[in-house]
Design a protein around this motif. Structure first.
Motif, PDB file in Angstrom:
ATOM      1  N   LEU A  32      42.840  31.826  38.888  1.00  0.00           N
ATOM      2  CA  LEU A  32      42.326  33.054  38.286  1.00  0.00           C
ATOM      3  C   LEU A  32      41.825  33.977  39.395  1.00  0.00           C
ATOM      4  O   LEU A  32      41.200  33.531  40.357  1.00  0.00           O
ATOM      5  N   VAL A  33      42.109  35.254  39.246  1.00  0.00           N
ATOM      6  CA  VAL A  33      41.697  36.257  40.226  1.00  0.00           C
ATOM      7  C   VAL A  33      40.863  37.318  39.503  1.00  0.00           C
ATOM      8  O   VAL A  33      41.342  37.951  38.563  1.00  0.00           O
ATOM      9  N   LEU A  34      39.629  37.482  39.952  1.00  0.00           N
ATOM     10  CA  LEU A  34      38.728  38.475  39.363  1.00  0.00           C
ATOM     11  C   LEU A  34      38.459  39.568  40.395  1.00  0.00           C
ATOM     12  O   LEU A  34      38.113  39.281  41.539  1.00  0.00           O
ATOM     13  N   ARG A  35      38.634  40.805  39.969  1.00  0.00           N
ATOM     14  CA  ARG A  35      38.375  41.953  40.838  1.00  0.00           C
ATOM     15  C   ARG A  35      37.439  42.923  40.132  1.00  0.00           C
ATOM     16  O   ARG A  35      37.521  43.101  38.917  1.00  0.00           O
ATOM     17  N   ARG A  36      36.579  43.557  40.914  1.00  0.00           N
ATOM     18  CA  ARG A  36      35.744  44.634  40.387  1.00  0.00           C
ATOM     19  C   ARG A  36      35.450  45.619  41.515  1.00  0.00           C
ATOM     20  O   ARG A  36      35.395  45.261  42.699  1.00  0.00           O
ATOM     21  N   THR A  37      35.279  46.878  41.157  1.00  0.00           N
ATOM     22  CA  THR A  37      35.025  47.904  42.153  1.00  0.00           C
ATOM     23  C   THR A  37      33.629  47.734  42.752  1.00  0.00           C
ATOM     24  O   THR A  37      32.738  47.132  42.145  1.00  0.00           O
ATOM     25  N   TYR A  38      33.475  48.285  43.949  1.00  0.00           N
ATOM     26  CA  TYR A  38      32.214  48.111  44.682  1.00  0.00           C
ATOM     27  C   TYR A  38      32.018  49.297  45.606  1.00  0.00           C
ATOM     28  O   TYR A  38      32.962  49.728  46.272  1.00  0.00           O
ATOM     29  N   GLU A  39      30.779  49.832  45.662  1.00  0.00           N
ATOM     30  CA  GLU A  39      30.523  51.047  46.442  1.00  0.00           C
ATOM     31  C   GLU A  39      29.361  50.910  47.413  1.00  0.00           C
ATOM     32  O   GLU A  39      29.118  51.831  48.191  1.00  0.00           O
ATOM     33  N   ASP A  40      28.636  49.801  47.410  1.00  0.00           N
ATOM     34  CA  ASP A  40      27.481  49.670  48.299  1.00  0.00           C
ATOM     35  C   ASP A  40      27.917  49.425  49.744  1.00  0.00           C
ATOM     36  O   ASP A  40      29.076  49.140  50.028  1.00  0.00           O
ATOM     37  N   ASP A  41      26.949  49.530  50.658  1.00  0.00           N
ATOM     38  CA  ASP A  41      27.250  49.375  52.077  1.00  0.00           C
ATOM     39  C   ASP A  41      27.389  47.912  52.486  1.00  0.00           C
ATOM     40  O   ASP A  41      28.262  47.560  53.269  1.00  0.00           O
ATOM     41  N   GLU A  42      26.513  47.055  51.974  1.00  0.00           N
ATOM     42  CA  GLU A  42      26.521  45.639  52.372  1.00  0.00           C
ATOM     43  C   GLU A  42      27.611  44.891  51.615  1.00  0.00           C
ATOM     44  O   GLU A  42      27.637  44.874  50.380  1.00  0.00           O
ATOM     45  N   THR A  64      40.706  49.279  49.292  1.00  0.00           N
ATOM     46  CA  THR A  64      40.729  49.545  47.855  1.00  0.00           C
ATOM     47  C   THR A  64      39.335  49.695  47.263  1.00  0.00           C
ATOM     48  O   THR A  64      39.192  50.175  46.141  1.00  0.00           O
ATOM     49  N   GLY A  65      38.303  49.267  48.006  1.00  0.00           N
ATOM     50  CA  GLY A  65      36.954  49.316  47.471  1.00  0.00           C
ATOM     51  C   GLY A  65      36.737  48.330  46.348  1.00  0.00           C
ATOM     52  O   GLY A  65      35.971  48.599  45.414  1.00  0.00           O
ATOM     53  N   GLU A  66      37.374  47.148  46.432  1.00  0.00           N
ATOM     54  CA  GLU A  66      37.252  46.125  45.402  1.00  0.00           C
ATOM     55  C   GLU A  66      36.762  44.820  46.018  1.00  0.00           C
ATOM     56  O   GLU A  66      37.099  44.481  47.157  1.00  0.00           O
ATOM     57  N   VAL A  67      35.967  44.102  45.237  1.00  0.00           N
ATOM     58  CA  VAL A  67      35.570  42.749  45.585  1.00  0.00           C
ATOM     59  C   VAL A  67      36.494  41.803  44.833  1.00  0.00           C
ATOM     60  O   VAL A  67      36.632  41.904  43.607  1.00  0.00           O
ATOM     61  N   THR A  68      37.135  40.886  45.556  1.00  0.00           N
ATOM     62  CA  THR A  68      38.133  39.990  44.965  1.00  0.00           C
ATOM     63  C   THR A  68      37.708  38.548  45.138  1.00  0.00           C
ATOM     64  O   THR A  68      37.343  38.124  46.242  1.00  0.00           O
ATOM     65  N   GLY A  69      37.788  37.788  44.046  1.00  0.00           N
ATOM     66  CA  GLY A  69      37.479  36.365  44.087  1.00  0.00           C
ATOM     67  C   GLY A  69      38.558  35.565  43.378  1.00  0.00           C
ATOM     68  O   GLY A  69      39.000  35.923  42.287  1.00  0.00           O
ATOM     69  N   ILE A  70      39.015  34.482  44.012  1.00  0.00           N
ATOM     70  CA  ILE A  70      40.017  33.584  43.436  1.00  0.00           C
ATOM     71  C   ILE A  70      39.326  32.263  43.116  1.00  0.00           C
ATOM     72  O   ILE A  70      38.652  31.690  43.976  1.00  0.00           O
ATOM     73  N   PHE A  71      39.506  31.764  41.889  1.00  0.00           N
ATOM     74  CA  PHE A  71      38.795  30.552  41.487  1.00  0.00           C
ATOM     75  C   PHE A  71      39.673  29.704  40.575  1.00  0.00           C
ATOM     76  O   PHE A  71      40.657  30.169  39.997  1.00  0.00           O
ATOM     77  N   ASP A  72      39.288  28.431  40.467  1.00  0.00           N
ATOM     78  CA  ASP A  72      40.047  27.445  39.703  1.00  0.00           C
ATOM     79  C   ASP A  72      39.896  27.684  38.205  1.00  0.00           C
ATOM     80  O   ASP A  72      38.850  28.138  37.734  1.00  0.00           O
ATOM     81  N   THR A  73      40.944  27.340  37.468  1.00  0.00           N
ATOM     82  CA  THR A  73      40.934  27.561  36.017  1.00  0.00           C
ATOM     83  C   THR A  73      39.967  26.635  35.291  1.00  0.00           C
ATOM     84  O   THR A  73      39.644  26.883  34.126  1.00  0.00           O
ATOM     85  N   ARG A  74      39.529  25.565  35.943  1.00  0.00           N
ATOM     86  CA  ARG A  74      38.605  24.621  35.303  1.00  0.00           C
ATOM     87  C   ARG A  74      37.217  24.664  35.944  1.00  0.00           C
ATOM     88  O   ARG A  74      36.429  23.728  35.790  1.00  0.00           O
ATOM     89  N   SER A  75      36.914  25.731  36.637  1.00  0.00           N
ATOM     90  CA  SER A  75      35.600  25.879  37.262  1.00  0.00           C
ATOM     91  C   SER A  75      34.564  26.335  36.244  1.00  0.00           C
ATOM     92  O   SER A  75      34.895  26.711  35.110  1.00  0.00           O
ATOM     93  N   GLN A  76      33.312  26.304  36.652  1.00  0.00           N
ATOM     94  CA  GLN A  76      32.233  26.754  35.777  1.00  0.00           C
ATOM     95  C   GLN A  76      32.373  28.234  35.446  1.00  0.00           C
ATOM     96  O   GLN A  76      32.108  28.663  34.326  1.00  0.00           O
ATOM     97  N   ALA A  77      32.814  29.023  36.422  1.00  0.00           N
ATOM     98  CA  ALA A  77      33.005  30.455  36.163  1.00  0.00           C
ATOM     99  C   ALA A  77      34.082  30.682  35.114  1.00  0.00           C
ATOM    100  O   ALA A  77      33.951  31.556  34.248  1.00  0.00           O
ATOM    101  N   ALA A  78      35.173  29.888  35.163  1.00  0.00           N
ATOM    102  CA  ALA A  78      36.239  30.020  34.171  1.00  0.00           C
ATOM    103  C   ALA A  78      35.747  29.627  32.784  1.00  0.00           C
ATOM    104  O   ALA A  78      36.075  30.284  31.784  1.00  0.00           O
ATOM    105  N   ARG A  79      34.954  28.564  32.710  1.00  0.00           N
ATOM    106  CA  ARG A  79      34.412  28.142  31.401  1.00  0.00           C
ATOM    107  C   ARG A  79      33.469  29.204  30.835  1.00  0.00           C
ATOM    108  O   ARG A  79      33.447  29.459  29.628  1.00  0.00           O
ATOM    109  N   ALA A  80      32.661  29.818  31.720  1.00  0.00           N
ATOM    110  CA  ALA A  80      31.745  30.860  31.250  1.00  0.00           C
ATOM    111  C   ALA A  80      32.512  32.061  30.712  1.00  0.00           C
ATOM    112  O   ALA A  80      32.149  32.646  29.683  1.00  0.00           O
TER     113      ALA A  80
END
Length: 214
Positions: free
Chosen positions: A100-110, A134-150
């Motif tokens: 699973l790949v989750l992306r969201r836009t981001y505008e802060d400096d840090e 692109t100004g995006e934060v991208t995260g790739i995670f497993d389909t059976r991880s806690q984030a996927a279950r949430a």
């Protein structure tokens, strides 16, 4: 008697008050206490979290990786969040699993190093990195991880936190459907476990032939 007078002289000066005479005879002012407002501030205020509630909707979109993709666009048409079921490439072979790949836009400096996923079904953290082009934060995670279950089981609002920036978007049934369809079938998982157990048993069995005694 003279020694007693010399000893008592400093005590008498101290009893006269806080003003002490200089060598010229002028009184020296007492030290001024430091006002609380003049003291250096030792505490550093932490930056406040910027919470943005995005009104919009989820829509299905084409994926460049031949997988399913959902995008959440605000009312002005800007895509702020996307969730993709990424299929394994040719380098991973037949045993490669979907991700699973989750992306969201981001505008802060840090630049953040993770995306926090907060739902009514629990919380999860996804290791992520910032794409400055692109100004995006991208995260790739497993389909059976806690984030996927949430993501799959959450109801109501979905909160996506990157650094001090938090997006609040409504969840959708299609989010659960994408996560569930991206996971490997239960039959395939059980079959793979059975084959692994069979291979382990064959490795433990001794050869059928036994040496003849002489």
């Amino acid at each position: 008697m003279r020694h007693l007078l010399l000893f008592a002289a400093p005590l008498a000066l101290g009893a006269c008050g806080a003003d002490v005479s200089q060598s010229s005879g002028d009184p020296m002012p007492a030290p001024k206490p430091i006002a609380s407002s003049e003291k250096p501030d030792q505490t550093q205020q932490r930056p406040e979290k910027q919470v943005t509630e995005l009104a919009g909707s989820w829509t299905e979109a084409d994926s460049a990786n031949n997988g399913q993709r959902l995008e959440y666009a605000s009312e002005d048409g800007v895509v702020a969040v996307s969730l993709t079921c990424q299929q394994p490439d040719a380098f991973l072979g037949e045993d490669g699993a979907n991700a699973l790949v989750l992306r969201r836009t981001y505008e802060d400096d840090e630049a953040p190093n993770q995306i926090g996923v907060l739902t009514s079904a629990g919380n999860g953290a996804i290791t992520a990195q910032l794409d400055e082009e692109t100004g995006e934060v991208t995260g790739i995670f497993d389909t059976r991880s806690q984030a996927a279950r949430a993501l799959a089981n959450g109801e109501g609002n979905l909160r996506l936190v990157a650094g001090q920036s938090e997006y609040v978007v409504p969840t959708d049934d299609r989010v659960e459907q994408l996560v569930e369809s991206c996971r490997p079938p239960i039959e395939a998982t059980l079959e793979g476990e059975a084959e692994a157990d069979a291979d382990a048993e064959e490795a433990d069995e001794p050869d059928g032939e036994t040496p003849s005694g002489s």
